[in-house]
Design a protein around this motif. Sequence first.
Motif, PDB file in Angstrom:
ATOM      1  N   LEU A  93       0.820  -1.216   0.000  1.00 11.53           N
ATOM      2  CA  LEU A  93       0.000   0.000   0.000  1.00 11.53           C
ATOM      3  C   LEU A  93       0.853   1.265   0.000  1.00 11.53           C
ATOM      4  O   LEU A  93       0.466   2.291  -0.558  1.00 11.53           O
ATOM      5  CB  LEU A  93      -0.913   0.014   1.235  1.00 11.53           C
ATOM      6  N   THR A  94       2.018   1.210   0.641  1.00 15.11           N
ATOM      7  CA  THR A  94       2.821   2.423   0.853  1.00 15.11           C
ATOM      8  C   THR A  94       4.073   2.495  -0.003  1.00 15.11           C
ATOM      9  O   THR A  94       4.803   3.480   0.081  1.00 15.11           O
ATOM     10  CB  THR A  94       3.238   2.505   2.338  1.00 15.11           C
ATOM     11  N   GLU A  95       4.330   1.446  -0.815  1.00 17.62           N
ATOM     12  CA  GLU A  95       5.584   1.408  -1.569  1.00 17.62           C
ATOM     13  C   GLU A  95       5.767   2.648  -2.436  1.00 17.62           C
ATOM     14  O   GLU A  95       6.871   3.186  -2.562  1.00 17.62           O
ATOM     15  CB  GLU A  95       5.632   0.142  -2.424  1.00 17.62           C
ATOM     16  N   SER A  96       4.683   3.148  -3.047  1.00 13.32           N
ATOM     17  CA  SER A  96       4.784   4.312  -3.935  1.00 13.32           C
ATOM     18  C   SER A  96       4.336   5.603  -3.253  1.00 13.32           C
ATOM     19  O   SER A  96       4.272   6.649  -3.904  1.00 13.32           O
ATOM     20  CB  SER A  96       3.936   4.076  -5.187  1.00 13.32           C
ATOM     21  N   LEU A  97       4.009   5.569  -1.948  1.00 13.36           N
ATOM     22  CA  LEU A  97       3.575   6.771  -1.245  1.00 13.36           C
ATOM     23  C   LEU A  97       4.769   7.553  -0.713  1.00 13.36           C
ATOM     24  O   LEU A  97       5.843   6.997  -0.449  1.00 13.36           O
ATOM     25  CB  LEU A  97       2.658   6.399  -0.069  1.00 13.36           C
ATOM     26  N   ASP A  98       4.542   8.854  -0.520  1.00 11.51           N
ATOM     27  CA  ASP A  98       5.583   9.719   0.043  1.00 11.51           C
ATOM     28  C   ASP A  98       5.480   9.685   1.568  1.00 11.51           C
ATOM     29  O   ASP A  98       4.901  10.565   2.200  1.00 11.51           O
ATOM     30  CB  ASP A  98       5.413  11.153  -0.481  1.00 11.51           C
ATOM     31  N   ILE A  99       6.022   8.639   2.157  1.00  8.35           N
ATOM     32  CA  ILE A  99       6.027   8.485   3.617  1.00  8.35           C
ATOM     33  C   ILE A  99       7.469   8.259   4.049  1.00  8.35           C
ATOM     34  O   ILE A  99       8.347   8.021   3.207  1.00  8.35           O
ATOM     35  CB  ILE A  99       5.144   7.296   4.059  1.00  8.35           C
TER      36      ILE A  99
END
Length: 660
Positions: A93-99
């Motif tokens: 879910l977060t691999e491509s998010l800016d976190i």
Amino acid sequence: MKGDQLDSLERILKHGPIDSAYVETQMAVSRLYHRQGQHGDRCMNLASDAVQHAVDLGDTYLYAKALDNLGLLYRYHQYYAQAIPMHQKAFDLTESLDIPPLSKMIFANNTGVAARHNGNFDVSVEYYLKALAIAEKEQDAKNQEIANNGLGIALMNITGREQEALSHLRRALQIAKASNNTLGQAMNYLSIGSYYDEIGEYETARKYLFELKRLNEGMNDTKGIAITLEAIGNSYLRENKDLPTARTYFERSLKLYEQLNNQLGQATVLSSIGDVFQRNGQLSRALAAYFQAYDVGNDLQNNSMIQSSAELISTVYEQQGDTKRALAYYRISQQYKDSLALHQQEIAISAIKHQYDFESKEAEIELLTKDKQLAEAKLHRRNLIIFAMAGLLAVIFGFGFFKIRVRRLKRRSDELIKRQKDARLKALYDKNLMEAEIIATRMQINPHFMFNCLGSIRFLVEKNENKKALDYLVDFSCFTRRVLEISHRPVHSVSDELKLLDQYLRLEKNRFDDGFSYHIVNEMEQWEERDVIPALLLQPFVENAICHGLSPSNRKEKQLRIVAKSGATHIELTIEDNGVGLAEHRTPQSGHKSMGHKITDKRVDLFNKSYRDHIQWRIENLVDPEDRVEGTRVQIAIFILETQETEFVYPPFRTGVSFN
């Protein structure tokens, strides 16, 4: 102090608004409850609620953290199969998010750990590599070390990649030394030492373990020293050349665990000391050590420790010839083994329920999103109509007609969506419930048979009948491999069932020292390859025939016969033995059924509810013309509903005896 902290946080959860801070608090409280000795289901319920609240808030990053937290709790309960998709989804879910990259590395590393413990080494390697790539990009030495260590341990378990595994472990050790991370160095010394122990290079293994001992002594880490001394003792014990030295290291480790009041550490070391005494033939001293470990397990209420200690005590009593005490502690061991299996079954069913709840919630969110989009579209249309009303009165009437039509279509659409939602949720619920019931029934049948086979192999080894033990082990391996191959199929063909039964009977014949003979006769003319029977359905009947029919019989020639026949509309399977027959209190007329028969009834009922074909069975005594019991017959009929819709009627039972 911890109790006051929990009370304070619980008050926040009771009265606070449900926002991101509330969800973070839920996750923190779930972990605090887990650290308590008696937390019940509170930790899992809080973690599950946190996931659902994160979905409601629409915060993807928060949702990922909640999934990862729930996965950790599954891991802590050693239910790794359910932890894997939680951690995996959190990362995906977060691999491509800016976190923060650290969160991505944590999610990926946690996936690797859960997959490694569950034996999914390909998945473990894949996600450790993803964590390593992020760590190298961010120049994060600590997470490079963690990922390399995990890769090394995972690759150790993949044939042909042992050298690659060692390379990653040494790389992890090098990074830990460069960053002066003594804890990381200790972890990697232990991993490398364990690697060399596994491949039988004990001197090299102890070289790394002595380095680990020096490092822990430099840090004045008493617990680390105790663990290291225990590992060195285990290395000598595995090598089986210098048992006095192994005992010396175990005793030094035990003293440190006693200083730390680490009861679980004491118990594991006491069990190892007992192993040393047992190998030296000092059975009384071995018993004393095992009893100490058993008592610690009781004090800690640690079922696993109680079970393993009781099993070791039973083994020593058996070697001493004290069969009464050996049997008593063997029964204790079995009771706790069944208790542990039941606990795992409960966690499995709970996990399926949680998964169903999540999928239902996500399906509901998806439908709500569609409704929101429809509402927004409707509002936009209304604004256009209001603007047009200022100029054209005719458009107003036209729009009125159009609006009525749209409402009708919307109502029909809503009804259709609701029916589809209800049907989808019901199908999902039925599927998961069926899987849970299948898990429950299979877990009640298999452990006792597996333990009996392993006990027989051990007995043959102890009698130095190594060839028989090896032959038995080969047959047992073939049987278990066959069971694993069909485990993903709810049903299979009668032909496959008979092959599986033949492998099982070979095992039982060896276990009973050729005390009986058996014949499998396949007279089927059709339906032989049709998938019509649950796997191992016949096994409980055959096991009862051997254990309760043939074993207590005084006949010189004890026989078991299995016949498969087929007709145009059905398959008939018959199991006959010439044993002692059914006791009066166990006859079908008495209304009593054994546990095996009850489980079989449940499996048959599940099959009849789930498939078009239909199964019936019955059991009766075989009698001769003078009404004397000469054995037992079981008949199983599989009614093929492809050709006929009426209920199958059993053919008349023969009144004579099949065995002469």
